[in-house]
Design an enzyme around this catalytic site. Structure first.
Site, PDB file in Angstrom:
ATOM      1  N   ILE A   1      16.567   3.747   0.461  1.00 55.55           N
ATOM      2  CA  ILE A   1      15.522   4.036  -0.536  1.00 55.55           C
ATOM      3  C   ILE A   1      14.550   5.064   0.044  1.00 55.55           C
ATOM      4  O   ILE A   1      14.196   5.007   1.230  1.00 55.55           O
ATOM      5  CB  ILE A   1      14.761   2.738  -0.914  1.00 55.55           C
ATOM      6  CG1 ILE A   1      15.736   1.617  -1.353  1.00 55.55           C
ATOM      7  CG2 ILE A   1      13.728   3.027  -2.004  1.00 55.55           C
ATOM      8  CD1 ILE A   1      16.583   1.894  -2.562  1.00 55.55           C
TER       9      ILE A   1
ATOM     10  N   GLY B   1       7.598  -4.937   6.074  1.00 56.83           N
ATOM     11  CA  GLY B   1       8.686  -4.883   7.046  1.00 56.83           C
ATOM     12  C   GLY B   1       8.600  -3.652   7.924  1.00 56.83           C
ATOM     13  O   GLY B   1       7.965  -2.657   7.566  1.00 56.83           O
TER      14      GLY B   1
ATOM     15  N   ASN C   1       0.804  -1.222   0.000  1.00 54.91           N
ATOM     16  CA  ASN C   1       0.000   0.000   0.000  1.00 54.91           C
ATOM     17  C   ASN C   1       0.838   1.273   0.000  1.00 54.91           C
ATOM     18  O   ASN C   1       0.304   2.368  -0.161  1.00 54.91           O
ATOM     19  CB  ASN C   1      -0.972   0.010   1.191  1.00 54.91           C
ATOM     20  CG  ASN C   1      -0.262  -0.228   2.504  1.00 54.91           C
ATOM     21  OD1 ASN C   1       0.614  -1.080   2.585  1.00 54.91           O
ATOM     22  ND2 ASN C   1      -0.618   0.523   3.526  1.00 54.91           N
ATOM     23  N   ARG C   2       2.153   1.137   0.210  1.00 54.97           N
ATOM     24  CA  ARG C   2       3.007   2.333   0.150  1.00 54.97           C
ATOM     25  C   ARG C   2       4.462   1.902  -0.067  1.00 54.97           C
ATOM     26  O   ARG C   2       4.788   0.711  -0.024  1.00 54.97           O
ATOM     27  CB  ARG C   2       2.863   3.189   1.415  1.00 54.97           C
ATOM     28  CG  ARG C   2       3.189   2.472   2.716  1.00 54.97           C
ATOM     29  CD  ARG C   2       2.687   3.296   3.911  1.00 54.97           C
ATOM     30  NE  ARG C   2       2.816   2.554   5.153  1.00 54.97           N
ATOM     31  CZ  ARG C   2       3.795   2.733   6.041  1.00 54.97           C
ATOM     32  NH1 ARG C   2       4.732   3.633   5.798  1.00 54.97           N
ATOM     33  NH2 ARG C   2       3.839   2.028   7.142  1.00 54.97           N
TER      34      ARG C   2
ATOM     35  N   ILE D   1       8.137   0.859  -1.142  1.00 52.32           N
ATOM     36  CA  ILE D   1       8.700  -0.056  -2.141  1.00 52.32           C
ATOM     37  C   ILE D   1       7.633  -1.033  -2.637  1.00 52.32           C
ATOM     38  O   ILE D   1       7.541  -1.313  -3.836  1.00 52.32           O
ATOM     39  CB  ILE D   1       9.908  -0.813  -1.532  1.00 52.32           C
ATOM     40  CG1 ILE D   1      11.073   0.165  -1.284  1.00 52.32           C
ATOM     41  CG2 ILE D   1      10.354  -1.963  -2.438  1.00 52.32           C
ATOM     42  CD1 ILE D   1      12.225  -0.410  -0.470  1.00 52.32           C
TER      43      ILE D   1
ATOM     44  N   TYR E   1      16.782  -5.483  13.221  1.00 51.78           N
ATOM     45  CA  TYR E   1      16.424  -5.382  11.796  1.00 51.78           C
ATOM     46  C   TYR E   1      17.432  -6.150  10.934  1.00 51.78           C
ATOM     47  O   TYR E   1      17.058  -6.930  10.043  1.00 51.78           O
ATOM     48  CB  TYR E   1      16.390  -3.903  11.416  1.00 51.78           C
ATOM     49  CG  TYR E   1      16.026  -3.606   9.992  1.00 51.78           C
ATOM     50  CD1 TYR E   1      14.696  -3.660   9.582  1.00 51.78           C
ATOM     51  CD2 TYR E   1      16.990  -3.252   9.045  1.00 51.78           C
ATOM     52  CE1 TYR E   1      14.346  -3.372   8.266  1.00 51.78           C
ATOM     53  CE2 TYR E   1      16.655  -2.960   7.743  1.00 51.78           C
ATOM     54  CZ  TYR E   1      15.333  -3.014   7.353  1.00 51.78           C
ATOM     55  OH  TYR E   1      14.988  -2.723   6.058  1.00 51.78           O
TER      56      TYR E   1
ATOM     57  N   VAL F   1       0.857  -9.601   8.555  1.00 54.88           N
ATOM     58  CA  VAL F   1       1.626 -10.823   8.270  1.00 54.88           C
ATOM     59  C   VAL F   1       2.120 -11.527   9.536  1.00 54.88           C
ATOM     60  O   VAL F   1       2.693 -12.620   9.448  1.00 54.88           O
ATOM     61  CB  VAL F   1       2.824 -10.557   7.316  1.00 54.88           C
ATOM     62  CG1 VAL F   1       2.336 -10.098   5.950  1.00 54.88           C
ATOM     63  CG2 VAL F   1       3.824  -9.578   7.915  1.00 54.88           C
TER      64      VAL F   1
HETATM   65  P1  NDP Z   1       7.421   1.561   4.501  1.00 53.91           P
HETATM   66  O1  NDP Z   1       7.542   1.808   5.967  1.00 53.91           O
HETATM   67  O2  NDP Z   1       7.177   2.697   3.580  1.00 53.91           O
HETATM   68  O3  NDP Z   1       6.324   0.430   4.209  1.00 53.91           O
HETATM   69  C1  NDP Z   1       6.306  -0.751   4.939  1.00 53.91           C
HETATM   70  C2  NDP Z   1       5.186  -1.610   4.429  1.00 53.91           C
HETATM   71  O4  NDP Z   1       5.157  -2.819   5.201  1.00 53.91           O
HETATM   72  C3  NDP Z   1       3.836  -0.941   4.609  1.00 53.91           C
HETATM   73  O5  NDP Z   1       3.017  -1.279   3.538  1.00 53.91           O
HETATM   74  C4  NDP Z   1       3.336  -1.580   5.888  1.00 53.91           C
HETATM   75  O6  NDP Z   1       1.922  -1.605   6.007  1.00 53.91           O
HETATM   76  C5  NDP Z   1       3.854  -2.984   5.714  1.00 53.91           C
HETATM   77  N1  NDP Z   1       3.866  -3.718   6.987  1.00 53.91           N
HETATM   78  C6  NDP Z   1       4.596  -3.459   8.087  1.00 53.91           C
HETATM   79  N2  NDP Z   1       4.294  -4.333   9.062  1.00 53.91           N
HETATM   80  C7  NDP Z   1       3.347  -5.163   8.558  1.00 53.91           C
HETATM   81  C8  NDP Z   1       2.641  -6.270   9.064  1.00 53.91           C
HETATM   82  N3  NDP Z   1       2.816  -6.723  10.304  1.00 53.91           N
HETATM   83  N4  NDP Z   1       1.734  -6.874   8.263  1.00 53.91           N
HETATM   84  C9  NDP Z   1       1.532  -6.439   7.014  1.00 53.91           C
HETATM   85  N5  NDP Z   1       2.157  -5.391   6.476  1.00 53.91           N
HETATM   86  C10 NDP Z   1       3.058  -4.769   7.243  1.00 53.91           C
HETATM   87  O7  NDP Z   1       8.770   0.820   4.147  1.00 53.91           O
HETATM   88  P2  NDP Z   1       9.561   0.602   2.786  1.00 53.91           P
HETATM   89  O8  NDP Z   1       8.677   0.661   1.617  1.00 53.91           O
HETATM   90  O9  NDP Z   1      10.765   1.444   2.846  1.00 53.91           O
HETATM   91  O10 NDP Z   1      10.047  -0.898   3.028  1.00 53.91           O
HETATM   92  C11 NDP Z   1       9.535  -2.009   2.336  1.00 53.91           C
HETATM   93  C12 NDP Z   1      10.489  -3.157   2.561  1.00 53.91           C
HETATM   94  O11 NDP Z   1      11.770  -2.800   2.068  1.00 53.91           O
HETATM   95  C13 NDP Z   1      10.700  -3.507   4.029  1.00 53.91           C
HETATM   96  O12 NDP Z   1      10.809  -4.889   4.184  1.00 53.91           O
HETATM   97  C14 NDP Z   1      11.998  -2.825   4.357  1.00 53.91           C
HETATM   98  O13 NDP Z   1      12.663  -3.447   5.420  1.00 53.91           O
HETATM   99  C15 NDP Z   1      12.747  -2.996   3.058  1.00 53.91           C
HETATM  100  N6  NDP Z   1      13.836  -2.078   2.872  1.00 53.91           N
HETATM  101  C16 NDP Z   1      13.640  -0.714   2.863  1.00 53.91           C
HETATM  102  C17 NDP Z   1      14.718   0.132   2.710  1.00 53.91           C
HETATM  103  C18 NDP Z   1      14.579   1.608   2.670  1.00 53.91           C
HETATM  104  O14 NDP Z   1      15.616   2.288   2.680  1.00 53.91           O
HETATM  105  N7  NDP Z   1      13.392   2.183   2.608  1.00 53.91           N
HETATM  106  C19 NDP Z   1      16.068  -0.400   2.565  1.00 53.91           C
HETATM  107  C20 NDP Z   1      16.150  -1.813   2.584  1.00 53.91           C
HETATM  108  C21 NDP Z   1      15.067  -2.616   2.725  1.00 53.91           C
HETATM  109  P3  NDP Z   1       1.126  -0.415   6.753  1.00 53.91           P
HETATM  110  O15 NDP Z   1       1.013   0.707   5.771  1.00 53.91           O
HETATM  111  O16 NDP Z   1      -0.150  -1.048   7.112  1.00 53.91           O
HETATM  112  O17 NDP Z   1       1.979  -0.030   7.947  1.00 53.91           O
END
Ligand code: NDP
Length: 234
Positions: free
Chosen positions: A173, A77, A11-12, A14, A140, A49
């Site tokens: 990112i 995540g 939903n947001r 990556i 993490y 999840v």
């Molecule tokens: P955001 O915080 O923007 O988005 C995280 C996403 O994960 C949201 O959609 C969130 O849902 C969802 N989420 C978190 N917890 C749960 C849960 N328990 N059940 C279901 N959905 C969940 O993070 P990013 O887009 O930056 O990160 C996406 C992935 O990329 C992650 O795994 C992160 O660790 C990884 N990553 C990101 C980096 C970065 O620099 N941004 C670098 C390296 C890896 P909701 O909107 O409901 O909270």
């Protein structure tokens, strides 16, 4: 080729970029979300999840809407950054349970139909932190390093069924996750990136799309960096 795709946390950030990219390429794409409205133009299923019951329900909804999942992107995540000396049990457990436990739950639910179909793609979103380690992110980094061992084990288990499993190790990112970092820390981290800038969600999405696509049929168990060179050598 139209495939049934599921992106967790789509939903947001990556996850949304990956979902939009694959939908743009012609796939039927579902995303999980926890609260608020699902993103426009994508099939949204509510799912935390960390809850196996919600994961099973989400898969059933996706299967009814667009068929069994053929491409799974385990992206959901969280971070709970703390120095180890002040890291609470729950800070450690919640991050492991979401980032690694979540991938376990969705991959487990996805692979049976893929095994029957004798094809499938799994992409796990890990981090450069898994390889480099990051002060303040022991929880993490452990969860993201766990994804590599998890993914490579799955790659071996599932290769005989023509299912590939790959890991994307994203660097810094531009998403809500990085926006929550203190400005000075973000600046210092950006300076450490050889390409000298943060990456975009779309730059991660393009690599996920490749790994999920037909041209990556001979790639499995790989850890592919998308990090501007930050993790180079690891
Ligand atoms: P955001 O915080 O923007 O988005 C995280 C996403 O994960 C949201 O959609 C969130 O849902 C969802 N989420 C978190 N917890 C749960 C849960 N328990 N059940 C279901 N959905 C969940 O993070 P990013 O887009 O930056 O990160 C996406 C992935 O990329 C992650 O795994 C992160 O660790 C990884 N990553 C990101 C980096 C970065 O620099 N941004 C670098 C390296 C890896 P909701 O909107 O409901 O909270």
């Amino acid at each position: 080729m139209t495939r049934s795709v599921l992106v967790t946390g789509g939903n947001r950030g990556i996850g949304l970029a990956v979902a939009r990219r694959l939908a743009g390429d012609g796939d039927r794409v579902a995303v999980t979300f926890r609260s608020g409205p699902p993103p426009a133009g994508l099939f949204g299923v509510r799912c935390d999840v960390t809850d196996p019951g919600q994961v099973d329900r989400a898969f059933k909804e996706v299967e009814a809407e667009q068929g069994a999942v053929e491409v799974l992107v385990a992206n959901a995540g969280i971070t709970r950054d703390r120095l180890l000396a002040v890291m609470a049990e729950d800070d450690f457990a919640a991050v492991l349970d979401t980032n690694l436990g979540g991938a376990y739950r969705v991959a487990k639910r996805a692979v049976r139909p893929m095994m029957s179909a004798r094809r499938g793609r799994v992409v796990l979103i890990s981090s450069v932190s898994a390889l480099l380690g990051t002060a303040g992110q022991a929880n993490y980094a452990a969860s993201k390093a766990g994804l590599i061992g998890f993914g490579r084990s799955l790659a071996r288990e599932l290769a005989p069924r023509n299912i590939t499993v790959n890991v994307v190790a994203a660097g810094l990112i531009d998403t809500d996750m990085t926006a929550s970092l203190p400005e000075a820390r973000l600046a210092a981290m950006t300076e450490a990136v050889p390409l000298g800038r943060v990456g975009t969600p779309a730059e991660v999405a393009t690599v996920v799309a490749f790994l999920a696509g037909p041209d990556a049929g001979y790639i499995t168990g790989a850890v592919v960096p998308v990090d501007g060179g930050l993790g180079m050598g690891h």
